[in-house]
Motif scaffolding. Structure first.
Motif, PDB file in Angstrom:
ATOM      1  N   LEU A  20      70.444  20.692  27.378  1.00  0.00           N
ATOM      2  CA  LEU A  20      69.436  19.606  26.977  1.00  0.00           C
ATOM      3  C   LEU A  20      69.754  18.464  27.711  1.00  0.00           C
ATOM      4  O   LEU A  20      70.928  18.106  27.715  1.00  0.00           O
TER       5      LEU A  20
ATOM      6  N   VAL B 258      66.715  22.453  29.397  1.00  0.00           N
ATOM      7  CA  VAL B 258      65.634  22.043  28.405  1.00  0.00           C
ATOM      8  C   VAL B 258      65.584  20.570  28.350  1.00  0.00           C
ATOM      9  O   VAL B 258      66.661  19.902  28.315  1.00  0.00           O
ATOM     10  N   ARG B 259      64.214  19.891  28.561  1.00  0.00           N
ATOM     11  CA  ARG B 259      64.286  18.394  28.794  1.00  0.00           C
ATOM     12  C   ARG B 259      63.715  17.860  27.459  1.00  0.00           C
ATOM     13  O   ARG B 259      63.032  18.592  26.729  1.00  0.00           O
ATOM     14  N   PHE B 260      64.229  16.666  27.012  1.00  0.00           N
ATOM     15  CA  PHE B 260      63.625  16.034  25.906  1.00  0.00           C
ATOM     16  C   PHE B 260      63.337  14.500  26.315  1.00  0.00           C
ATOM     17  O   PHE B 260      63.681  14.103  27.314  1.00  0.00           O
ATOM     18  N   TRP B 261      62.699  13.760  25.234  1.00  0.00           N
ATOM     19  CA  TRP B 261      62.434  12.308  25.615  1.00  0.00           C
ATOM     20  C   TRP B 261      63.606  11.432  24.938  1.00  0.00           C
ATOM     21  O   TRP B 261      63.858  11.683  23.625  1.00  0.00           O
TER      22      TRP B 261
ATOM     23  N   HIS C 138      62.841  13.732  17.285  1.00  0.00           N
ATOM     24  CA  HIS C 138      62.413  14.617  18.280  1.00  0.00           C
ATOM     25  C   HIS C 138      63.301  15.282  18.854  1.00  0.00           C
ATOM     26  O   HIS C 138      63.049  16.657  19.163  1.00  0.00           O
ATOM     27  N   LEU C 139      64.552  14.979  19.061  1.00  0.00           N
ATOM     28  CA  LEU C 139      65.832  15.887  19.338  1.00  0.00           C
ATOM     29  C   LEU C 139      65.934  16.930  18.594  1.00  0.00           C
ATOM     30  O   LEU C 139      66.244  18.133  19.032  1.00  0.00           O
TER      31      LEU C 139
ATOM     32  N   ASP D 285      63.781  18.348  16.775  1.00  0.00           N
ATOM     33  CA  ASP D 285      62.693  19.386  16.644  1.00  0.00           C
ATOM     34  C   ASP D 285      62.852  20.093  17.819  1.00  0.00           C
ATOM     35  O   ASP D 285      62.443  21.320  17.838  1.00  0.00           O
ATOM     36  N   THR D 286      63.165  19.578  18.808  1.00  0.00           N
ATOM     37  CA  THR D 286      63.513  20.256  20.197  1.00  0.00           C
ATOM     38  C   THR D 286      64.478  21.131  20.006  1.00  0.00           C
ATOM     39  O   THR D 286      64.361  22.560  20.367  1.00  0.00           O
TER      40      THR D 286
ATOM     41  N   TYR E 133      63.140  24.308  17.711  1.00  0.00           N
ATOM     42  CA  TYR E 133      62.240  25.217  18.696  1.00  0.00           C
ATOM     43  C   TYR E 133      63.020  26.106  19.870  1.00  0.00           C
ATOM     44  O   TYR E 133      62.560  27.234  20.254  1.00  0.00           O
ATOM     45  N   GLU E 134      63.870  25.509  20.243  1.00  0.00           N
ATOM     46  CA  GLU E 134      64.995  26.209  21.119  1.00  0.00           C
ATOM     47  C   GLU E 134      66.018  27.211  20.675  1.00  0.00           C
ATOM     48  O   GLU E 134      66.321  27.965  21.250  1.00  0.00           O
TER      49      GLU E 134
END
Length: 467
Positions: free
Chosen positions: A155, A188-191, A215-216, A218-219, A222-223
């Motif tokens: 990530l 995989v990228r995140f904000w 958010h991290l 949640d990412t 799902y991953e």
């Protein structure tokens, strides 16, 4: 490591009184460059590189006698300025003793550089794998994480830069990635948090931190946490905008990584070795990663050098299992000798303390004053010798002065600002709608104020494009 008869504080400010003029020599250098040098990140037929005749301390000059205060530190790496005599002498001494030797052997300069670096990294990051630069450091850190965990995915954040080699460029979160974005399997990228342009509609640092961490999480959900080898972050993103993370964020990422058995990688290539007023930016947040990449300021770029600082647990993975990676010039003696000398200079001349002091007492207040006086400055952020000004068309709407990744006519306001800065004797660091104030970490108070005055004048040009 002092030089007899020369005050350490004077090193970075000794200058050739009047740069010599030799326009013919400059023209010859330029002609050879344009005939044979292929430049990075450039349309070759559209560039006009300045022919540089010399550099010293915080300044460089061209063949026409024009001197520039370098507010870019090269590419944010000359942390002790140009041509520091102690480091130059160390390189010369090492060249006379042993110019090069293969990486499989124990060499004094290499061993000493590794020891000095390990003593300054946080926690148990006590093993050092040397590379030629930051991108290779990121490549190898990711390889180590994948082999250590047996997982593939990594990530990384948008608004990031990790280098231009195959894996590093695909981890990068800025437009320089797009042309080479053909090897992103497993990325995989995140904000990451950035309150001024919050992707989470936050109003406070506490909200930004909490929502970014959620958010991290949640990412990851799902991953599939069990598929994630590493999370890599620039401790303080550099080229992407010098966005200092809110309190608690990096600690929160550390906790998430611990919970899921994910390797936490901090990229300190730009922020490390005094740039933020501490040895490493991680020291501001009391966070220890599993792997830390470095380069640039480790020896101020005098000879190419980078590396990975490795935790005891990950190093143990390769105690009896060969690590499948290496470089011909890993731990090059000249580069390591330069690193040893640079680290001693930083200590003896209190370079890190100077960066912290200049940031707190000169750059920070001065840049904030510019923000008050110029409608084009939307936000000032940074610490130490590591600052960014966000230039906008409108302070209320925060519309950037130029569009994201603007080129050509769309980028004209920033180009005009840059030209004005250079006319005033300042070489600026410009990326998209930002200008960064990133002078040498041993910049003097007078030099910093000189740079602020030049920025003040140049910002009047940017102001003409505000609404």
């Amino acid at each position: 490591m002092a030089i007899p008869g020369v005050a350490p504080a004077a090193y970075a400010r000794r200058m050739t009184p009047h740069p010599p003029v030799d326009s013919a020599a400059g023209a010859a250098v330029k002609a050879a460059d344009r005939a044979h040098v292929f430049h990075s990140w450039s349309a070759q037929g559209l560039i006009d590189p300045l022919a540089v005749a010399g550099a010293e301390g915080s300044y460089f000059w061209d063949y026409d006698g024009n001197r520039y205060l370098d507010f870019t530190s090269g590419l944010v790496y000359t942390n002790i300025g140009y041509q520091h005599p102690t480091v130059v002498a160390a390189i010369q001494e090492q060249a006379g003793k042993m110019t090069t030797f293969a990486p499989a052997f124990a060499i004094e300069a290499r061993s000493e550089a590794a020891r000095l670096i390990a003593e300054r990294t946080p926690g148990d990051l006590d093993k050092i794998f040397f590379t030629n630069g930051g991108a290779e450091a990121v490549e190898n850190a990711v390889r180590m994480a994948r082999l250590h965990t047996g997982r593939t995915k990594v990530l990384s954040a948008y608004r990031s830069y990790h280098g231009a080699t195959s894996t590093a460029i695909n981890l990068t979160g800025d437009p320089r990635r797009w042309a080479s974005d053909n090897g992103s399997a497993g990325v995989v990228r995140f904000w990451a948090p950035f309150l001024y342009r919050s992707p989470f509609y936050a109003q406070t640092e506490a909200e930004e931190c909490a929502r970014a961490l959620q958010h991290l999480e949640d990412t990851l959900a799902y991953e599939g946490p069990s598929t994630i080898a590493a999370i890599i972050l620039e401790t303080i993103p550099g080229t992407a905008g010098i966005m200092t993370p809110p309190p608690g964020y990096l600690g929160g990422v550390r906790e998430i990584c611990d919970r899921y058995g994910i390797v936490f990688v901090l990229d300190e290539v730009m922020a490390g070795f005094g740039r933020t007023g501490k040895w490493f930016a991680a020291d501001h947040f009391d966070v220890t990663p599993d792997l830390m990449t470095f380069a640039k300021g480790v020896n101020s770029g005098y000879v190419p050098l980078g590396g990975v600082a490795i935790s005891a647990e990950i190093a143990a993975t390769f105690d009896t299992r060969p690590y499948p990676g290496g470089l011909t010039y890993s731990g090059h003696p000249l580069a390591c000798a330069a690193a040893v000398a640079t680290i001693h200079v930083m200590e003896d001349e209190k370079v890190i303390e100077n960066a912290a002091r200049i940031g707190e007492s000169v750059l920070g207040p001065g840049l904030r004053e510019l923000a008050e006086n110029h409608p084009s400055v939307g936000e000032v952020r940074g610490l130490g010798a590591f600052w960014a000004l966000e230039l906008v068309r409108n302070k209320e709407t925060r519309e950037p002065l130029v569009p994201y990744n603007a080129t050509g006519e769309a980028n004209a306001p920033m180009a005009a600002f840059g030209a004005a800065a250079k006319k005033n004797g300042l070489w600026p660091f410009i990326n998209m709608n930002r200008t960064h104030a990133v002078p040498a970490c041993n910049v003097s108070e007078a030099e910093a104020k000189e740079g602020l005055a030049a920025l003040d004048a140049a910002l009047t040009v940017a102001d003409r494009h505000t609404a």
